[in-house]
Design a protein around this motif. Structure first.
Motif, short mmCIF file in Angstrom:
data_model
loop_
_atom_site.label_atom_id
_atom_site.label_comp_id
_atom_site.label_asym_id
_atom_site.label_seq_id
_atom_site.Cartn_x
_atom_site.Cartn_y
_atom_site.Cartn_z
N ILE A 109 -15.05 -10.29 5.63
CA ILE A 109 -16.07 -9.28 5.93
C ILE A 109 -15.47 -7.93 5.58
O ILE A 109 -14.45 -7.53 6.14
CB ILE A 109 -16.49 -9.34 7.42
CG1 ILE A 109 -16.97 -10.75 7.78
CG2 ILE A 109 -17.53 -8.29 7.72
CD1 ILE A 109 -18.13 -11.25 6.97
N VAL A 128 -24.13 -6.30 6.96
CA VAL A 128 -22.81 -6.89 6.75
C VAL A 128 -22.54 -7.00 5.26
O VAL A 128 -23.34 -7.55 4.51
CB VAL A 128 -22.74 -8.30 7.39
CG1 VAL A 128 -21.37 -8.91 7.20
CG2 VAL A 128 -23.12 -8.24 8.86
N PHE A 142 -19.81 -8.65 2.60
CA PHE A 142 -18.86 -9.76 2.67
C PHE A 142 -18.38 -10.15 1.29
O PHE A 142 -18.96 -9.77 0.27
CB PHE A 142 -19.50 -10.97 3.36
CG PHE A 142 -20.77 -11.43 2.73
CD1 PHE A 142 -20.77 -12.30 1.64
CD2 PHE A 142 -21.99 -11.00 3.21
CE1 PHE A 142 -21.94 -12.72 1.07
CE2 PHE A 142 -23.18 -11.42 2.63
CZ PHE A 142 -23.16 -12.28 1.56
N THR A 183 -14.00 -16.74 8.98
CA THR A 183 -13.13 -15.58 9.14
C THR A 183 -12.01 -15.94 10.10
O THR A 183 -12.22 -16.66 11.07
CB THR A 183 -13.91 -14.36 9.68
OG1 THR A 183 -14.58 -14.73 10.88
CG2 THR A 183 -14.90 -13.84 8.67
N TYR A 218 -17.63 -15.27 11.33
CA TYR A 218 -18.55 -15.55 10.23
C TYR A 218 -18.06 -16.83 9.57
O TYR A 218 -16.87 -16.99 9.29
CB TYR A 218 -18.58 -14.40 9.24
CG TYR A 218 -19.16 -13.14 9.85
CD1 TYR A 218 -20.51 -12.85 9.70
CD2 TYR A 218 -18.38 -12.27 10.60
CE1 TYR A 218 -21.06 -11.72 10.28
CE2 TYR A 218 -18.93 -11.14 11.18
CZ TYR A 218 -20.26 -10.87 11.02
OH TYR A 218 -20.80 -9.76 11.60
#
Length: 174
Positions: free
Chosen positions: A43, A63, A65, A161, A140
């Protein structure tokens, strides 16, 4: 002795039984053929912006990413396509566990199964309780769904993550 209708009925019953046995063998073999694809989810940034929607204020999260994954082990002779999702997993202030899909993609060919995406959320990411304030950090995860030609759907996770990502304080209304 046997008329034409009786012989045709016996033949089609035999063929349909053989076809069902073949389809059952294919479905069982696709459960045995399991793969462990590898991927990484990073992220790069999370922004929280307040928005007024239908006379109610509600925070939206944006977000950014970076996803890299090699999903080629999931493709074999019984794989029709893959459905990929990037999910945000967090527990809100009321203690409710949320899994929100923020991005997805369909992969139809093995040649397209090496995924490298630098992007942002495709779907609106908002908190039902109206604010991301005091919400614990989110993990995530890149998840996949293998859709076979014959057999059961299989699900799995290709990447996650390493550390949870915190929701920053919200910016002023744009």
């Amino acid at each position: 002795m046997h008329n034409l209708y009786s012989r045709f009925n016996n033949l089609t019953a035999l063929l349909s039984s053989c076809m069902m046995a073949l389809l059952a063998a294919i479905a069982l073999s696709s459960l045995v053929l399991t793969a462990d694809p590898k991927g990484e989810v990073h992220i790069t940034s999370v922004k929280v912006i307040p928005r007024k929607h239908a006379s109610k204020k509600q925070d939206l999260a944006f977000v950014n990413f970076n996803i890299t994954a090699d999903l080629t082990p999931l493709f074999h002779w019984n794989t029709k396509q893959l459905f990929l999702t990037l999910e945000a997993e967090y527990t809100n202030t009321q203690g409710v566990k949320n899994e929100v899909v923020i991005w997805d993609r369909i992969v139809r060919r093995k040649e397209d199964a090496v995924v490298s995406v630098l992007g942002k959320n495709k779907y609106m990411f908002r908190e039902v309780s109206a604010s991301f304030k005091n919400v614990p950090p989110a993990h995530y995860a890149l998840k996949y769904n293998v859709m076979p030609y014959v057999g059961a759907l299989t699900y799995g996770e290709a990447g996650r993550t390493r550390e949870p990502v915190a929701f920053p304080p919200r910016k002023s209304h744009v």
